[in-house]
Design a protein around this motif. Structure first.
Motif, PDB file in Angstrom:
ATOM      1  N   SER A  95      54.492  47.188  33.366  1.00 18.25           N
ATOM      2  CA  SER A  95      54.107  48.470  32.788  1.00 18.25           C
ATOM      3  C   SER A  95      53.419  49.300  33.869  1.00 18.25           C
ATOM      4  O   SER A  95      53.109  48.806  34.951  1.00 18.25           O
ATOM      5  N   LYS A  96      53.150  50.555  33.551  1.00 19.28           N
ATOM      6  CA  LYS A  96      52.402  51.406  34.487  1.00 19.28           C
ATOM      7  C   LYS A  96      51.012  50.826  34.749  1.00 19.28           C
ATOM      8  O   LYS A  96      50.490  50.907  35.856  1.00 19.28           O
ATOM      9  N   GLU A  97      50.403  50.238  33.718  1.00 18.48           N
ATOM     10  CA  GLU A  97      49.086  49.607  33.891  1.00 18.48           C
ATOM     11  C   GLU A  97      49.143  48.456  34.887  1.00 18.48           C
ATOM     12  O   GLU A  97      48.268  48.320  35.738  1.00 18.48           O
ATOM     13  N   MET A  98      50.175  47.614  34.772  1.00 18.62           N
ATOM     14  CA  MET A  98      50.291  46.488  35.703  1.00 18.62           C
ATOM     15  C   MET A  98      50.598  46.981  37.114  1.00 18.62           C
ATOM     16  O   MET A  98      50.098  46.418  38.096  1.00 18.62           O
ATOM     17  N   GLN A  99      51.376  48.029  37.227  1.00 22.17           N
ATOM     18  CA  GLN A  99      51.646  48.603  38.547  1.00 22.17           C
ATOM     19  C   GLN A  99      50.356  49.138  39.163  1.00 22.17           C
ATOM     20  O   GLN A  99      50.104  48.961  40.355  1.00 22.17           O
ATOM     21  N   SER A 100      49.534  49.774  38.349  1.00 25.46           N
ATOM     22  CA  SER A 100      48.258  50.290  38.824  1.00 25.46           C
ATOM     23  C   SER A 100      47.329  49.145  39.239  1.00 25.46           C
ATOM     24  O   SER A 100      46.666  49.218  40.285  1.00 25.46           O
ATOM     25  N   ALA A 101      47.287  48.098  38.434  1.00 24.58           N
ATOM     26  CA  ALA A 101      46.459  46.929  38.776  1.00 24.58           C
ATOM     27  C   ALA A 101      46.933  46.329  40.100  1.00 24.58           C
ATOM     28  O   ALA A 101      46.110  46.012  40.972  1.00 24.58           O
ATOM     29  N   TRP A 102      48.231  46.181  40.269  1.00 21.79           N
ATOM     30  CA  TRP A 102      48.788  45.618  41.499  1.00 21.79           C
ATOM     31  C   TRP A 102      48.400  46.476  42.705  1.00 21.79           C
ATOM     32  O   TRP A 102      48.002  45.957  43.750  1.00 21.79           O
ATOM     33  N   LYS A 103      48.475  47.784  42.550  1.00 26.46           N
ATOM     34  CA  LYS A 103      48.099  48.690  43.639  1.00 26.46           C
ATOM     35  C   LYS A 103      46.624  48.495  44.015  1.00 26.46           C
ATOM     36  O   LYS A 103      46.272  48.407  45.193  1.00 26.46           O
TER      37      LYS A 103
ATOM     38  N   LEU B 201      42.391  43.153  36.300  1.00 25.82           N
ATOM     39  CA  LEU B 201      41.436  43.410  37.377  1.00 25.82           C
ATOM     40  C   LEU B 201      40.135  42.643  37.170  1.00 25.82           C
ATOM     41  O   LEU B 201      39.532  42.162  38.140  1.00 25.82           O
ATOM     42  N   GLU B 202      39.713  42.505  35.924  1.00 23.02           N
ATOM     43  CA  GLU B 202      38.501  41.727  35.647  1.00 23.02           C
ATOM     44  C   GLU B 202      38.696  40.255  36.026  1.00 23.02           C
ATOM     45  O   GLU B 202      37.818  39.642  36.638  1.00 23.02           O
ATOM     46  N   TYR B 203      39.846  39.663  35.681  1.00 18.15           N
ATOM     47  CA  TYR B 203      40.120  38.264  36.026  1.00 18.15           C
ATOM     48  C   TYR B 203      40.199  38.112  37.547  1.00 18.15           C
ATOM     49  O   TYR B 203      39.682  37.144  38.110  1.00 18.15           O
ATOM     50  N   PHE B 204      40.838  39.060  38.195  1.00 15.65           N
ATOM     51  CA  PHE B 204      40.942  39.066  39.654  1.00 15.65           C
ATOM     52  C   PHE B 204      39.554  39.085  40.294  1.00 15.65           C
ATOM     53  O   PHE B 204      39.239  38.251  41.148  1.00 15.65           O
ATOM     54  N   GLU B 205      38.722  40.019  39.869  1.00 21.73           N
ATOM     55  CA  GLU B 205      37.377  40.143  40.431  1.00 21.73           C
ATOM     56  C   GLU B 205      36.556  38.878  40.180  1.00 21.73           C
ATOM     57  O   GLU B 205      35.840  38.406  41.060  1.00 21.73           O
TER      58      GLU B 205
ATOM     59  N   PHE C  54      48.233  34.149  37.609  1.00 24.16           N
ATOM     60  CA  PHE C  54      47.782  35.028  36.531  1.00 24.16           C
ATOM     61  C   PHE C  54      48.997  35.431  35.692  1.00 24.16           C
ATOM     62  O   PHE C  54      49.868  36.174  36.161  1.00 24.16           O
ATOM     63  N   ASP C  55      49.055  34.948  34.476  1.00 17.80           N
ATOM     64  CA  ASP C  55      50.142  35.303  33.562  1.00 17.80           C
ATOM     65  C   ASP C  55      49.589  35.259  32.146  1.00 17.80           C
ATOM     66  O   ASP C  55      49.736  34.289  31.438  1.00 17.80           O
ATOM     67  N   GLY C  56      48.921  36.291  31.773  1.00 16.38           N
ATOM     68  CA  GLY C  56      48.321  36.282  30.443  1.00 16.38           C
ATOM     69  C   GLY C  56      48.286  37.663  29.864  1.00 16.38           C
ATOM     70  O   GLY C  56      49.213  38.093  29.181  1.00 16.38           O
ATOM     71  N   ASN C  57      47.258  38.373  30.164  1.00 13.96           N
ATOM     72  CA  ASN C  57      47.051  39.704  29.618  1.00 13.96           C
ATOM     73  C   ASN C  57      47.683  40.725  30.557  1.00 13.96           C
ATOM     74  O   ASN C  57      47.258  40.884  31.685  1.00 13.96           O
ATOM     75  N   HIS C  58      48.699  41.398  30.109  1.00 12.16           N
ATOM     76  CA  HIS C  58      49.449  42.325  30.960  1.00 12.16           C
ATOM     77  C   HIS C  58      48.893  43.752  30.865  1.00 12.16           C
ATOM     78  O   HIS C  58      49.647  44.708  30.736  1.00 12.16           O
ATOM     79  N   GLN C  59      47.581  43.857  30.932  1.00 11.23           N
ATOM     80  CA  GLN C  59      46.929  45.161  30.924  1.00 11.23           C
ATOM     81  C   GLN C  59      46.089  45.283  32.188  1.00 11.23           C
ATOM     82  O   GLN C  59      45.592  44.292  32.719  1.00 11.23           O
TER      83      GLN C  59
ATOM     84  N   VAL D 126      45.342  31.304  47.315  1.00  9.78           N
ATOM     85  CA  VAL D 126      46.504  32.143  47.012  1.00  9.78           C
ATOM     86  C   VAL D 126      46.434  32.532  45.543  1.00  9.78           C
ATOM     87  O   VAL D 126      46.195  31.677  44.686  1.00  9.78           O
ATOM     88  N   PHE D 127      46.629  33.805  45.271  1.00  6.70           N
ATOM     89  CA  PHE D 127      46.729  34.286  43.889  1.00  6.70           C
ATOM     90  C   PHE D 127      48.159  34.775  43.683  1.00  6.70           C
ATOM     91  O   PHE D 127      48.721  35.444  44.554  1.00  6.70           O
ATOM     92  N   ILE D 128      48.712  34.486  42.516  1.00  5.57           N
ATOM     93  CA  ILE D 128      50.032  34.995  42.143  1.00  5.57           C
ATOM     94  C   ILE D 128      49.878  35.734  40.819  1.00  5.57           C
ATOM     95  O   ILE D 128      49.351  35.174  39.849  1.00  5.57           O
ATOM     96  N   PHE D 129      50.329  36.971  40.799  1.00  2.73           N
ATOM     97  CA  PHE D 129      50.281  37.789  39.594  1.00  2.73           C
ATOM     98  C   PHE D 129      51.695  37.943  39.054  1.00  2.73           C
ATOM     99  O   PHE D 129      52.599  38.388  39.772  1.00  2.73           O
ATOM    100  N   ASP D 130      51.872  37.572  37.797  1.00  7.57           N
ATOM    101  CA  ASP D 130      53.176  37.670  37.153  1.00  7.57           C
ATOM    102  C   ASP D 130      53.379  39.079  36.602  1.00  7.57           C
ATOM    103  O   ASP D 130      52.423  39.748  36.202  1.00  7.57           O
ATOM    104  N   ASP D 131      54.623  39.519  36.586  1.00  4.13           N
ATOM    105  CA  ASP D 131      55.020  40.771  35.918  1.00  4.13           C
ATOM    106  C   ASP D 131      54.280  41.995  36.446  1.00  4.13           C
ATOM    107  O   ASP D 131      53.783  42.822  35.672  1.00  4.13           O
ATOM    108  N   ILE D 132      54.227  42.159  37.769  1.00  2.00           N
ATOM    109  CA  ILE D 132      53.470  43.268  38.360  1.00  2.00           C
ATOM    110  C   ILE D 132      54.099  44.633  38.082  1.00  2.00           C
ATOM    111  O   ILE D 132      53.444  45.652  38.270  1.00  2.00           O
TER     112      ILE D 132
END
Length: 137
Positions: A94-102, A70-74, A60-65, A85-91
């Motif tokens: 931003s605070k939004e990406m940190q929240s998504a990662w959490k 979370l929608e793509y993940f779900e 996942f390396d596209g929309n960093h919001q 295996v899923f890999i998320f880039d740039d976790i």
């Protein structure tokens, strides 16, 4: 990925036609015949590659919001198997990406995560106890 497994079926989704063109030219130049480029919004492109398919690896390396991530993940969760295996880039982008990662780490289907600061790597092995690892290099 293509060099490592020339028999793999690789789909790459690109929202920008110019970037897709450059990527396609490079794939052709290096004779990567197993890569298909799909151009368009991720919401539409994802559904075009997943019918009746299981996903082995998703990068996942596209929309960093938070919301779209979370929608793509779900959405992709519907197509996992035990060894996906899923890999998320740039976790930490931003605070939004940190929240998504959490939230991704807390998801009940997620069993193991590896936080490399740049990437978040997710495993779904049902027999695995839930664990989270952090690696700093």
């Amino acid at each position: 990925m293509s060099i490592g497994n020339p028999n793999a079926i690789i789909n790459t989704l690109e929202g920008c036609p110019n970037t897709a063109k450059v990527a396609s030219e490079l794939f052709n130049e290096f004779s990567f015949k197993n890569i298909k480029v799909t151009i368009g919004e991720f919401e539409n492109s994802l559904s075009s590659i997943t019918p009746n398919k299981k996903l082995d690896l998703v990068f996942f390396d596209g929309n960093h919001q938070e919301k779209p991530t979370l929608e793509y993940f779900e959405y992709c969760l519907e197509f996992i198997h035990n060894d996906s295996v899923f890999i998320f880039d740039d976790i930490y982008w931003s605070k939004e990406m940190q929240s998504a990662w959490k939230k991704i780490k807390e998801h009940p289907k997620v069993k193991v995560t590896i936080d490399t600061f740049k990437w978040g790597i997710v495993f779904f092995r049902e027999e695995q106890e839930k664990e989270h690892f952090t690696i700093r290099v």
